[in-house]
Structure formats: C-alpha cells, structure tokens
Design a protein around this motif. Structure first.
Motif, mmCIF file in Angstrom:
data_model
loop_
_atom_site.group_PDB
_atom_site.id
_atom_site.type_symbol
_atom_site.label_atom_id
_atom_site.label_comp_id
_atom_site.label_asym_id
_atom_site.label_seq_id
_atom_site.Cartn_x
_atom_site.Cartn_y
_atom_site.Cartn_z
ATOM 1 N N TYR A 20 1.093 -1.241 0.084
ATOM 2 C CA TYR A 20 -0.134 -0.111 -0.032
ATOM 3 C C TYR A 20 0.917 1.277 0.097
ATOM 4 O O TYR A 20 1.874 1.150 0.645
ATOM 5 C CB TYR A 20 -0.609 -0.019 1.094
ATOM 6 N N GLU A 67 -3.457 3.664 -1.441
ATOM 7 C CA GLU A 67 -3.861 3.043 -2.133
ATOM 8 C C GLU A 67 -2.766 1.488 -3.152
ATOM 9 O O GLU A 67 -2.112 1.733 -2.717
ATOM 10 C CB GLU A 67 -3.535 3.305 -3.378
ATOM 11 N N VAL A 68 -3.275 0.373 -2.945
ATOM 12 C CA VAL A 68 -1.997 -0.575 -3.453
ATOM 13 C C VAL A 68 -1.284 -0.029 -4.673
ATOM 14 O O VAL A 68 -2.312 0.862 -5.608
ATOM 15 C CB VAL A 68 -2.787 -1.890 -4.240
#
Ligand code: CYC
Length: 203
Positions: free
Chosen positions: A114, A126-127
């Motif tokens: 992440y 966010e990934v």
C-alpha cells in the motif's frame, strides 16, 4: 515530534466495526470486525491484522502482518500472509499469542504494498500500481484494486478483485466502501523502542 509514520501506526492500532452499515444494509454489507495490534517483539511498524465476521470473531477470513514503514517521502504498508495461519487465529483478541509470531512465519505478498499519503487529520492509501496483487478467489485469479482512508474516528476500505484479461469485477463490494467506526484504540501497546521514523533517535 510525531512523524507521519508514527501517526499512521497509532491510527492503525485499534479495533473497528461496520455495525451501523451492516444493520442498515444487511444484504450488501456483512458485519465485520477489524482488529490491529502491534507486534512489539518484531521490527518497528509490524502489526497483526485480523478481519472476521462478527458472528465468528476467532475465525478470521483474513489474517495478515502489516509492515508500515517510511520509504523516502512516502509511507508504505507491506502485506504478509502467515504460514499455517490457523496457529495464530484470534491472536488480536488473545494478545498472549502475539509473541508466537516470528519473522520466518511471514510471506510477503508481492505487488500488494500500500502507498499511503496524509489526508486531512489522517491518511489515505491505495495498493501500488501495476495490477500485480494477485488474489485467488471463487476459483479464479484476480488482481486487487483497493483503497482505504483512516482517521481517529474510523476507517473506510474498498477491496475489489478484477479479471486480469477482461478487467471485469469478480468479487468485492458492489455498493461502495465498508465504513468502520473505531471501537478500541491500541496505540498504547506500541513499544517505545520503535523509533518510527524520528529523525533524532534520542528525541
Ligand atoms: C485482500 N485486502 C486484500 C489485499 C490487500 C487488502 C492488500 C490483497 C493481499 C492479501 O490477500 O492480503 C487491503 N491492505 C489492505 C488495506 C490496507 C492494507 C485496506 C491498509 C491498512 O495494507 N476487504 C475489505 C472488506 C472485505 C475485504 C471489509 C469484503 C470485501 O476491506 C475482503 N480483502 C478481502 C478479501 C481479500 C482481500 C476477501 C482476499 C484475501 C484472500 O482471498 O486471500
């Protein structure tokens, strides 16, 4: 001085429930508890996370070791699976089990890190880009698209799996993010020997 990494780790350590959302929209949202506690015997920023249905709190459907760390200007959270994970089920609720988790039990989930940035009084993340976070689910391979936000009051998460070829959504929320309110704060369990990015180790 509290660093961004320090604040992120403090916010992550706690327990969270989406009870209000689950009671209002039972078909769309399962009632889930998320619990995160520090692993003080491991490297700084190592946290155990369990996600479980409220009906089966000691049988998590997802148990991971998160490693929150500073990478240059950015904050990262690495995600690790646990070998023979059943050994550790329920450890976030029975903290005496936490010290039984050791570094060789961890398997880094490549592509699932992440990237986290400050947002308001908390953080969002966010990934990592690249669609490399592969998840086997419902007999199919999918890549994860995932986003979260966290602050003192709680956290929102949205995890969705997509088909690598067609990009259609295979699993995950259809209706929008899971909304978790904070029930407990476990920041007091963060060991003082974790420097957590203090620029002056003696500070
Ligand atoms: C998977 N959820 C994942 C994965 C990540 C996250 C990276 C893929 C890697 C893995 O299997 O662990 C999410 N990781 C995060 C988040 C952070 C992070 C949010 C920041 C703290 O470091 N997820 C939800 C809902 C629930 C859910 C409550 C219903 C959709 O937020 C489920 N997430 C869920 C499932 C998987 C997953 C079922 C796949 C796990 C598997 O099947 O093995």
């Amino acid at each position: 001085m509290s660093t961004p990494l320090n604040r992120l780790v403090q916010l992550l350590c706690g327990s969270f429930t989406n009870d209000e959302q689950a009671f209002e929209n039972p078909p769309l949202y399962a009632h889930i508890n998320v619990t995160v506690r520090p692993l003080p015997h491991l490297a700084e920023g190592m946290l155990l996370l369990e996600q479980a249905y409220a009906l089966a709190p000691a049988e998590p459907y997802r148990i991971r070791v998160l490693h929150a760390c500073a990478e240059g200007e950015n904050l990262h959270i690495r995600n690790h699976a646990l070998r023979d994970a059943e050994r550790f089920w329920g450890a976030t609720l029975q903290p005496e089990k936490l010290p039984t988790i050791h570094a060789p039990d961890l398997q880094l989930l490549e592509g699932c890190t992440y990237i986290v940035t400050p947002q308001g009084s908390g953080f969002s993340g966010e990934v990592e880009p690249g669609c490399r976070c592969m998840v086997e689910r419902k007999g199919r391979t999918s890549y994860l698209v995932s986003r979260f936000e966290i602050d003192q009051n709680g956290m929102s998460t949205i995890d969705r799996g997509h088909d690598p070829d067609s990009h259609e959504q295979i699993w995950g929320s259809l209706a929008g993010p899971f909304l978790f309110r904070r029930v407990e704060n476990y920041a007091a369990e963060i060991p003082s020997h974790w420097g957590l990015g203090t620029s002056d180790p003696s500070a």
